[in-house]
Design an enzyme around this catalytic site. Sequence first.
Site, PDB file in Angstrom:
ATOM      1  N   HIS A  43      49.634 100.716  11.265  1.00  0.00           N
ATOM      2  CA  HIS A  43      49.446 100.518  12.703  1.00  0.00           C
ATOM      3  C   HIS A  43      47.991 100.684  13.132  1.00  0.00           C
ATOM      4  CE1 HIS A  43      53.744 100.332  13.404  1.00  0.00           C
ATOM      5  NE2 HIS A  43      53.918 101.483  12.784  1.00  0.00           N
ATOM      6  N   GLN A 145      58.413 107.093   2.877  1.00  0.00           N
ATOM      7  CA  GLN A 145      58.998 107.285   4.206  1.00  0.00           C
ATOM      8  C   GLN A 145      60.390 106.664   4.270  1.00  0.00           C
ATOM      9  OE1 GLN A 145      54.758 106.738   6.576  1.00  0.00           O
ATOM     10  NE2 GLN A 145      56.658 106.393   7.698  1.00  0.00           N
ATOM     11  N   GLU A 147      63.123 106.051   7.173  1.00  0.00           N
ATOM     12  CA  GLU A 147      63.080 106.142   8.631  1.00  0.00           C
ATOM     13  C   GLU A 147      64.052 105.199   9.322  1.00  0.00           C
ATOM     14  OE1 GLU A 147      58.951 105.571   9.258  1.00  0.00           O
ATOM     15  OE2 GLU A 147      58.821 103.892   7.889  1.00  0.00           O
ATOM     16  N   ASP A 173      60.643 105.720  14.279  1.00  0.00           N
ATOM     17  CA  ASP A 173      61.382 104.598  13.697  1.00  0.00           C
ATOM     18  C   ASP A 173      62.849 104.960  13.519  1.00  0.00           C
ATOM     19  OD1 ASP A 173      59.479 102.563  13.513  1.00  0.00           O
ATOM     20  OD2 ASP A 173      58.611 103.430  11.710  1.00  0.00           O
TER      21      ASP A 173
END
Length: 247
Positions: A43, A145, A147, A173
């Site tokens: 991001h 991760q 999520e 998320d």
Amino acid sequence: MNHLKHQLTQKTCFGIFSKTTDSAFVEAAGIAGLDFVILDTEHGPANWETLHHHVRAAKLTGMASIIRVNSVDSHAISRALDTGADGVQVPNISTAQQAQNAVKAARFHPHGSRGVCRFVRAANFGYQHKDDYLATANDKLLILQVEGLEGINNLDKILEIRGFDILFIGPYDLSQSVGKPGQVNDPEVLGLMQTIAEKAKTKGLMLGAFSDTLDRNESLKNEGFNYIAYSVDVNIYLQALISIIQG
């Protein structure tokens, strides 16, 4: 031994996400005493040249640097580790196959199939003896991760995969995946986080999560999370300025 990996066995480590393109912010985070910084390419706007400078800035202060890539991309994972970062973080792991692919991309033989180049920053541009480089490179941290609901449904199989160090839970998320975007303190979201954490602990994995309040930092620590990423550098800067103006 990887310094951050050793620290994680001794204490709860705190860091931040970084979305800046100015390495001075990374250096300042290390001077402040943070244990690690997550350099975000999922991001964030930083390109690979900037990431090299960020890694240097972190190393100058003794703070660990972790690069979050944007997907299970073997080229990006290898490239992140080539910078000399202390580890790589891979988002959106939903299946055991994705977890296995991430391990293969991050590890040299016999634990993986990462492409070999000894003329990268991680090997001091070829100055480090190739045998020494290859013998120690697999000690870099690999953080996966989980999520989303698909990942949670496949969690038992994901946890069977060997070769990664930390299971990281992304609460935002996760809230999105259960139809409650942004409601990270919703009982359903918190309950799912606890379920993931309990299963990971039975496999001896370290736990990581994102937090955007100091109170949540404390509760995560008490729940056994030892890799806690608090907020984002540009937002911390923003909030500090707001406090000055309001004060």
